[in-house]
Enzyme design. Structure first.
Site: not given
Ligand code: IPT
Length: 942
Positions: A407, A473
């Site tokens: 990010e 993720e």
């Molecule tokens: C995404 C992040 O990369 C991760 O660190 C964590 O914050 C997650 O989301 C949420 O728990 S970023 C999100 C804006 C998709």
């Protein structure tokens, strides 16, 4: 103070290098240090670095530590936003500054040698003095820094080390990861002797060739020689390529390591290496020539009492827990972990994406204006961070990819980081999710793409880069969930280019509170915070598994079993190892009772192979173990078990369905008796038409119930369904009695269930009959009016005496299960207690459903209780507080046992999904308001 605003560059540090052990002396400086915290830089103690400074009045603090976890200042949590103005490179005047001092003796063995002082992690900026001599400044919290202390060190005598740590620095702009802000010297501090002409650095490149031979190239000092005794390789020259002969490859499934020795005349270094080749060919990510699937998790470094310090035994235990749950990959979100973590990954076998300590997410809310990723003044710091990660971790076979960070938007500095890494280490592909152009990377990576989009990417639809696709993720594991794991995994199996992903995330980052539960964002009075978004893991803060991890294990299981009555189809999803030594353990149960069981060895199933194993032996047993009474239900359960006892896959088939229950003649019909209505053993309140007594049990209900305490996935995300539920009044339904009909053999209670201020309703008819000693209830529900929201649940709620705490059932279990998270639940007979049926989610929310019960009992200590039989199946939840109390609570300790048990018998549930961050409930798991009928039989027993 310009080092604080110097665009994140360290000062005075030596060239980054790998972490490995040698025979040169080393001294750990971990231990109890003197400490003083000042609220600003200006208020820190002047001259505290002088050796004769008097620190006797100072506090003591362990090093490594995160000082807010030891009573100095407080933790603070934000996800995306910076907790300070976005004004790079400036930092707040109120900049907590922790001065650390240590007096230590240096053993005589250091005399005559050079020396370095190594910090494995200081958050966020450390200025260092030894014996009054300033050594320099380190930034880059999760990266090592070394200082040459040859001149300043006094071997054989007392030395005074002084480290001033600032919470905020320009580097903080580069470290906006979603986690607690926790300053401190949080990783090891070590003094390392450096002999002249020693092994300062080593870069091992150990490839596995298609012909099964190893190819080895070791960069090191020009005069170094390299040996791998186990392979008979002895004193090969460094700096040239060697044929290592036939070797066993390293993979995450077969983590074969060899000891490699690099020696110069003055120093000998020992490393554990693995031969493996990572490549991207034809849009597929391969290791040793084969397509791999990353069944991974994102792992942060956190401990509920210590903050960023995770004791080594805890780390080993958690990685072993991952292995036991079939996790084969780790993304080190979002920074390089403690170096020992990667040693364990090499040893235990994980595919690792090692991610740089780089995130600038807080620029997104300001339209990415001034993003360091595209600011030339930050270029040096960006490349420095990449260099320090790659140099430190370059010898780990487990690291198969470098990630530029997380990010951080787009910009030229990301290109500079990528270029540097490619040049230095051509052997590893690059990852970065934040740039959809994929300009600098070798894999197409996304986060939280829904199933349909992943499917489309797998089919190559649209403008999809011709690269391997991974979800860095997915399946946000916040609170109760994630739902939909099995459906993702099926896509990874189906589409060659969909090569898996990493569940967000491994661990709940809760901080222990004296109340016995856990704190999250806002609990320390932070003016700006993101609440419980930091509680989104597969394991609770103490690293005990949540039901999400149990589900993940079943979904990630490497062996798929398709169980038929006469044969089991065994499909291995291993890519490299066979199932040699594994066996099939089977059991046949009748109505969940104990039955026949046995084991058959598996033939050797090669990686990726499917075999059919005949089960003649077992199907013979299908009728044994219990009398073949009418209605008995028989199941065959098969586990594939590795030689070490690990269950590699499970499967079940129903051998015989329960015969439909023969119609039992109804007993006497209902009658009015004084102020009550009686029907067999049941007594009803004629005002509400609800049960008040059954035999000797006082109870209340059952009444129609559609509310659940919203789970995080209901409450959060883009268009939270819980907002629509509340707007529709589903949390405050009222019940109006339309009529009571006392027929010759049945009592029919007609009701209209509706919220105030709306004209939509559920019409519910409760039809009661006696069946022997029991009463049978059929509930018919019909929606009336406009229904444009799914229902949270559809069932009835009843209140029972508090002493009926022991629970048994025949149905799915043993754990919690919901429509889109029930791969792990198998049919059987289970026992538990009302207390243990509850899942202790850190943020209270709906939990604990047990699915598909054929019957259940709640029993008191004296043996009396309630038996519920379903026709054919019912879900149930039992707990000591109401749904309203669960809904209202914000921490576990607010949940107080009432003087009764709340039992929910549910015909259906809305799925879980993962909408807190990602897709909602898949259409097939939505609970639509539609006409429904379900039947249960209630019986009091003693
Ligand atoms: C995404 C992040 O990369 C991760 O660190 C964590 O914050 C997650 O989301 C949420 O728990 S970023 C999100 C804006 C998709």
């Amino acid at each position: 103070m310009d080092y604080l605003t110097g665009f994140g560059r360290p000062l005075g540090t030596t060239a980054p290098r790998a972490a490995f052990g040698t025979d040169a002396p080393r001294l750990s400086l971990n231990g109890t240090w003197r400490f003083r915290l000042a609220p600003t830089v200006a208020e820190a103690a002047a001259g505290f670095w002088a050796p004769d400074f008097d620190d006797t009045g100072w506090a003591e603090l362990p090093v490594p530590s995160s000082w807010p976890m030891h009573g100095f200042g407080r933790p603070a949590y934000t996800n995306v936003v910076y907790p300070f103005p976005v004004d790079p490179p400036h930092v707040p005047t109120d900049n907590p500054t922790g001065d650390h001092r240590l007096v230590f003796d240096v053993p005589a063995g250091f005399a005559g040698l050079g020396a370095r002082l190594r910090f494995d992690g200081i958050d966020s900026c450390g200025r260092v003095w030894l014996n009054g001599v300033e050594l320099g400044v380190t930034q880059g919290s999760r990266l090592p820094a070394e200082f040459d202390v040859t001149a300043a060190l006094r071997p054989g005598g007392a030395n005074v080390l002084a480290v001033r740590v600032h919470q905020w620095s320009a580097g903080s702009y580069l470290e906006d990861q979603d986690q607690w802000w926790l300053p401190g010297i949080f990783r090891d501090v070590t003094l390392l002797a450096r002999p002249a002409g020693g092994v300062d650095d080593v870069f091992v490149q150990a490839a596995y060739e298609p012909d099964g031979r190893g190819r080895l190239r070791v960069e090191g000092p020009a005069d170094a020689v390299v040996s791998i005794p186990e392979l008979g390789l002895d004193r090969l020259p460094a700096g040239t390529a060697h044929d290592a002969g036939p070797v066993e490859p390293w993979t995450a499934e077969t983590p074969r390591l060899y000891e490699l020795v690099v020696a110069t005349a003055t120093e000998t270094a020992t490393l554990r290496i693995g031969f493996r080749t990572v490549a991207v060919t034809g849009g597929i990510l391969t290791v040793n020539g084969r397509r791999i699937v990353l069944r991974g998790v994102n792992r942060h470094e956190f401990h509920p009492e210590l903050g960023r310090v995770v004791p080594p035994d805890v780390v080993r235990a958690e990685l072993e827990l991952m292995k036991r749950h079939h996790v084969n990959a780790i993304r080190t979100s979002h920074y390089p972990p403690h170096p020992a973590v990667l040693d364990l990954c090499d040893e235990l076998g994980f595919w690792v994406i090692d991610e740089c300590d780089y995130e600038t997410h807080g620029f997104e809310p300001v339209g990415w204006r001034g993003n360091p990723s595209d600011d030339p003044r930050f270029a040096e710091a960006c490349v420095d961070r990449m260099r320090r990660m790659v140099e430190r971790d370059k010898n780990h076979p487990s690291v198969i990819m470098w990630s530029l960070g997380n990010e951080a938007g787009v910009g030229a500095n990301l290109g500079r980081m990528a270029d540097w890494a490619r040049e230095r280490d051509p052997g590893r592909p690059l990852h970065y999710e934040g740039d959809r152009s994929c300009a600098h990377v070798d894999v197409y990576s996304r986060m939280y793409a829904g199933h349909a989009e992943v499917d489309a990417i797998g089919r190559g639809e649209g403008h999809v880069p011709h690269l391997p696709f991974i979800l860095c993720e997915y399946a946000h594991a916040m609170g109760n969930g994630p739902g939909g794991l099995a459906e993702y995994d099926e896509l990874f199996d189906r589409h060659p280019r969909c090569q898996g992903g990493f569940v967000w995330e491994w661990l709940d980052h809760g901080i222990r509170r004296p109340e016995g539960d856990y704190a999250y964002g806002g609990d320390f009075g932070e003016p700006l915070h993101d609440g419980n978004f930091v509680i989104d893991g597969l394991v609770f803060p103490d690293r005990t598994p949540s039901p999400g991890l149990t589900e993940l294990a079943a979904v990630y299981a490497p062996v798929r079993l398709n169980v038929g009555a006469g044969a089991v189809t065994v499909r291995s999803r291993y890519v490299f190892r066979s199932l040699a030594g594994a066996e099939l353990r089977w059991s046949v149960t009748v109505d969940g009772g104990p039955g026949a069981e046995g084991a058959v060895p598996l033939p050797v199933v090669a990686a990726g192979e499917t075999v059919v194993v005949a089960l003649n032996d077992m199907s013979d047993k299908s009728g044994s173990g219990a009398p073949d009474s009418a209605g008995s239900e028989a199941w065959l359960t098969v586990d594939a078990v590795a030689p070490d006892g690990l269950v590699l896959g499970r499967g079940q088939v129903q051998l015989r369905a329960a015969a439909s229950v023969p119609g039992v003649p109804a007993g006497a019909g209902p009658r009015r008796d004084g102020g009550v209505i009686r029907l067999g053993a049941a007594e009803f309140d004629p005002v509400h038409g609800t049960l008040t007594r059954l035999g000797n049990l006082a109870l209340r209900g059952p009444v129609l119930d559609i509310w659940r305490a919203p789970i995080d996935n209901d409450r959060l995300g883009h268009d939270p369904v819980a907002d629509r539920w509340r707007a529709a009044g589903l949390h405050r339904m009222t019940h109006r009695l339309l009529g009571l009909e006392l027929g010759p053999d049945a009592l029919v209670v007609a009701t209209r269930v509706a919220p105030a201020a709306a004209d939509r309703a559920l019409l519910a008819w409760y039809t009661w009959r006696t069946v022997g000693e029991a009463v049978e209830l059929t509930v018919r529900v019909e929606p009336a009016g406009d229904w444009d929201v799914p229902l949270p649940r559809l069932g009835v709620h009843l209140e029972l005496p508090a002493d009926l705490g022991a629970v048994a059932w025949f149905g799915a279990g043993p754990g919690e299960a919901y429509p889109d998270s029930r791969t792990a639940a198998l049919t059987g007979r289970y026992e538990s207690t009302v207390d243990d049926l509850t899942t202790p989610y850190v943020y209270p929310q709906e939990n604990g459903n047990r699915a598909d019960a054929r019957w259940l009992t709640l029993t008191g200590p004296d043996g009396h209780g309630l038996r519920v039989e379903a026709a054919p199946r019912i879900d149930f939840t039992a707990r000591r507080w109401s749904t309203a109390a669960l809904d209202a609570a914000r921490h576990r300790s607010e949940l107080v046992a009432e003087d009764r048990i709340h039992l929910h018998l549910d015909h259906a549930h809305h799925g879980l999904g993962s909408a807190a961050c990602g897709p909602g409930v898949l259409p097939q798991y939505e609970l639509r308001p539609e006409p429904a009928t379900f039947t249960v039989t209630l019986r009091a027993f003693s």
